[in-house]
Design a protein around this motif. Structure first.
Motif, PDB file in Angstrom:
ATOM      1  N   ARG A 156     -58.895 -69.630-103.765  1.00  0.00           N
ATOM      2  CA  ARG A 156     -57.821 -70.599-103.978  1.00  0.00           C
ATOM      3  C   ARG A 156     -57.702 -71.006-105.445  1.00  0.00           C
ATOM      4  O   ARG A 156     -56.590 -71.084-105.989  1.00  0.00           O
ATOM      5  CB  ARG A 156     -58.052 -71.834-103.099  1.00  0.00           C
ATOM      6  N   GLU A 183     -50.831 -74.313 -94.514  1.00  0.00           N
ATOM      7  CA  GLU A 183     -51.898 -73.334 -94.312  1.00  0.00           C
ATOM      8  C   GLU A 183     -52.821 -73.754 -93.175  1.00  0.00           C
ATOM      9  O   GLU A 183     -53.227 -72.947 -92.340  1.00  0.00           O
ATOM     10  CB  GLU A 183     -52.719 -73.179 -95.589  1.00  0.00           C
ATOM     11  N   TYR A 203     -47.902 -66.847 -89.800  1.00  0.00           N
ATOM     12  CA  TYR A 203     -49.155 -66.435 -90.424  1.00  0.00           C
ATOM     13  C   TYR A 203     -49.139 -64.937 -90.704  1.00  0.00           C
ATOM     14  O   TYR A 203     -48.782 -64.126 -89.846  1.00  0.00           O
ATOM     15  CB  TYR A 203     -50.307 -66.789 -89.493  1.00  0.00           C
ATOM     16  N   LYS A 206     -55.133 -63.911 -94.522  1.00  0.00           N
ATOM     17  CA  LYS A 206     -55.854 -64.815 -95.410  1.00  0.00           C
ATOM     18  C   LYS A 206     -56.660 -64.021 -96.415  1.00  0.00           C
ATOM     19  O   LYS A 206     -56.805 -62.796 -96.297  1.00  0.00           O
ATOM     20  CB  LYS A 206     -56.748 -65.757 -94.616  1.00  0.00           C
ATOM     21  N   ASN A 207     -57.202 -64.726 -97.392  1.00  0.00           N
ATOM     22  CA  ASN A 207     -57.862 -64.024 -98.501  1.00  0.00           C
ATOM     23  C   ASN A 207     -59.305 -63.623 -98.197  1.00  0.00           C
ATOM     24  O   ASN A 207     -59.949 -62.955 -99.010  1.00  0.00           O
ATOM     25  CB  ASN A 207     -57.814 -64.881 -99.768  1.00  0.00           C
ATOM     26  N   TYR A 211     -63.752 -70.867 -95.104  1.00  0.00           N
ATOM     27  CA  TYR A 211     -63.006 -72.123 -94.989  1.00  0.00           C
ATOM     28  C   TYR A 211     -63.961 -73.302 -95.172  1.00  0.00           C
ATOM     29  O   TYR A 211     -65.035 -73.342 -94.578  1.00  0.00           O
ATOM     30  CB  TYR A 211     -62.334 -72.212 -93.619  1.00  0.00           C
ATOM     31  N   SER A 255     -60.659 -70.738 -99.111  1.00  0.00           N
ATOM     32  CA  SER A 255     -59.816 -69.953 -98.215  1.00  0.00           C
ATOM     33  C   SER A 255     -58.340 -70.208 -98.512  1.00  0.00           C
ATOM     34  O   SER A 255     -57.942 -71.330 -98.834  1.00  0.00           O
ATOM     35  CB  SER A 255     -60.121 -70.319 -96.759  1.00  0.00           C
ATOM     36  N   PHE A 256     -57.523 -69.149 -98.385  1.00  0.00           N
ATOM     37  CA  PHE A 256     -56.099 -69.271 -98.680  1.00  0.00           C
ATOM     38  C   PHE A 256     -55.329 -68.446 -97.657  1.00  0.00           C
ATOM     39  O   PHE A 256     -55.733 -67.330 -97.305  1.00  0.00           O
ATOM     40  CB  PHE A 256     -55.803 -68.773-100.102  1.00  0.00           C
ATOM     41  N   VAL A 257     -54.196 -68.981 -97.188  1.00  0.00           N
ATOM     42  CA  VAL A 257     -53.414 -68.339 -96.128  1.00  0.00           C
ATOM     43  C   VAL A 257     -52.085 -67.838 -96.674  1.00  0.00           C
ATOM     44  O   VAL A 257     -51.442 -68.505 -97.495  1.00  0.00           O
ATOM     45  CB  VAL A 257     -53.171 -69.323 -94.970  1.00  0.00           C
ATOM     46  N   ASN A 386     -56.950 -74.398 -89.325  1.00  0.00           N
ATOM     47  CA  ASN A 386     -56.011 -73.306 -89.409  1.00  0.00           C
ATOM     48  C   ASN A 386     -56.176 -72.464 -88.159  1.00  0.00           C
ATOM     49  O   ASN A 386     -57.210 -71.876 -87.933  1.00  0.00           O
ATOM     50  CB  ASN A 386     -56.310 -72.457 -90.651  1.00  0.00           C
ATOM     51  N   GLN A 388     -55.320 -69.685 -87.433  1.00  0.00           N
ATOM     52  CA  GLN A 388     -55.469 -68.252 -87.635  1.00  0.00           C
ATOM     53  C   GLN A 388     -56.837 -67.933 -88.222  1.00  0.00           C
ATOM     54  O   GLN A 388     -57.146 -66.773 -88.443  1.00  0.00           O
ATOM     55  CB  GLN A 388     -54.368 -67.746 -88.573  1.00  0.00           C
ATOM     56  N   GLN A 389     -57.652 -68.930 -88.494  1.00  0.00           N
ATOM     57  CA  GLN A 389     -58.961 -68.666 -89.124  1.00  0.00           C
ATOM     58  C   GLN A 389     -60.001 -68.464 -88.035  1.00  0.00           C
ATOM     59  O   GLN A 389     -60.691 -69.383 -87.637  1.00  0.00           O
ATOM     60  CB  GLN A 389     -59.355 -69.819 -90.040  1.00  0.00           C
TER      61      GLN A 389
END
Length: 390
Positions: A156, A183, A203, A206-207, A211, A255-257, A386, A388-389
């Motif tokens: 991030r 995110e 979504y 993610k990177n 998280y 973490s980045f989405v 998140n 999606q994590q």
């Protein structure tokens, strides 16, 4: 003398028991009427719950969405859904569930006293523009290519410093905090301010960095009390600090989405089923599989997020997942927009939950729950998940 000492001992035991009861927290909806539960899911003849589900229509709408979007998921749970519909049409008396072929399994909760954790999530609506202009200078990015070598993407802090090609920017918003909250929720509707219909950003990936909860960071720094932590508390903190300080805080979560635009799309969970507000939840699928129906006593909060001492009974279906949703914990989908966000932001409370299952299908569900998963009850920023994590 023996009788007198016996009386003293008995009195001491009673005082100790009362003190123990009084020391149990109740400010977030905790209840202790069912005593100690010994299994993650414990079969009961009938739930010790009063009242009727307040959302029967929403529940049936959610069932219809499942039938249309995922025939296999509907088929796997058809007997339970139909039995619940018959039960509701006959008055929704919890003492008569068995008459409709339904078994009720009470969840033991995070403390073995039936206190299941509820948090909330929602779908934000963000203001944005197609290009960087004026206050609209915070990008929402598409998923970058990892290349043939599957390279690791920047964290991030590096992304905030310009590590990504600006051609990946899908939109530019006027709030870094709103981007971060988007995110956390995993998706949002974007209003480009040109009169066109809202665009749904779903979504995309993610990177790959871990998280970290910024709520926990604020708690550990002593800037927000643990008992006051909520999405609103984080926003309030951000309003009282400089942009540099806000950015420094957000960078504590590496973490980045990334997102992808969809011109027209309903909000869907991990089961690819459109979600109905307050009739669907994210769950830990190792304990509560997709399509499972829950009968829940949900604590009611006031406008400041405080527990009112009252509950409402809801029927909800597990249709989503979340990285921090583990064990005896559900994330309730609250809907779209700021009002839904207001409600979702406050929820970190407890209520009782019974899994409803067609009696013939009850044993497999219970056996899957024997390997009890770890619970997540530290009370920090669990509502900021998140979905999606995973």
């Amino acid at each position: 003398m023996k009788g007198r000492w016996g009386k003293y001992v008995l009195t001491g035991v009673v005082i100790a028991i009362l003190a123990g009861c009084q020391s149990r927290p109740t400010d977030r909806g905790q209840q202790y009427k069912d005593g100690h539960l010994n299994q993650p899911l414990e079969l009961v003849n009938e739930p010790s719950a009063k009242g009727k589900p307040v959302n029967a229509r929403d529940f049936m709408t959610q069932v219809a969405e499942i039938q249309a979007a995922s025939p296999n998921l509907y088929a796997n749970n058809r007997a339970t859904f139909q039995a619940i519909e018959s039960w509701m049409m006959s008055g929704s008396d919890t003492r008569e569930l068995s008459r409709f072929g339904l078994s009720a399994w009470q969840m033991e909760g995070v403390d073995n006293f039936g206190n299941v954790q509820f948090t909330g999530y929602y779908t934000p609506v963000l203001q944005a523009r197609y290009t960087r202009q004026g206050e609209f200078r915070h990008p929402l990015y598409a998923m970058p290519s990892r290349g043939k070598k599957n390279r690791r993407l920047p964290d991030r802090a590096a992304i905030y410093s310009g590590a990504l090609d600006e051609r990946l920017a899908l939109a530019w918003t006027n709030s870094l905090v709103d981007n971060f909250m988007m995110e956390v929720q995993g998706s949002a509707y974007i209003d480009f301010g040109d009169g066109r219909p809202l665009t749904f950003f779903g979504y995309a990936g993610k990177n790959g960095h871990a998280y970290r909860s910024i709520g926990k960071v604020l708690i550990d720094r002593g800037e927000v009390a643990r008992e006051d932590m909520s999405m609103q508390a984080i926003r309030k903190w951000a309003e009282q600090h400089t942009e540099y300080e806000v950015r420094e805080l957000l960078q504590q979560n590496p973490s980045f989405v990334f997102f992808k635009p969809m011109m027209s799309a309903p909000v869907k969970g991990a089961s690819a089923v459109p979600l109905v507000a307050k009739a669907s939840v994210a769950s830990d699928r190792s304990l509560i599989p997709a399509g499972t129906t829950l009968l829940a006593e949900v604590p009611l909060l006031d406008n400041e997020g405080k527990f009112t001492g009252k509950y409402e009974m809801r029927l909800m279906i597990a249709l989503d997942v979340g990285g921090a949703i583990k064990g005896q914990h559900f994330d309730i989908y609250q809907g779209i927009g700021p009002d839904a966000g207001h409600e979702a932001g406050f929820y970190n409370h407890y209520g009782r939950v019974w899994v409803l299952k067609n009696a013939q299908n009850s044993t497999p569900l219970f056996s899957r729950a024997q390997n009890k998963p770890a619970t997540n009850a530290d009370g920090s920023e669990l509502l900021l998940v998140n979905h999606q994590q995973n």
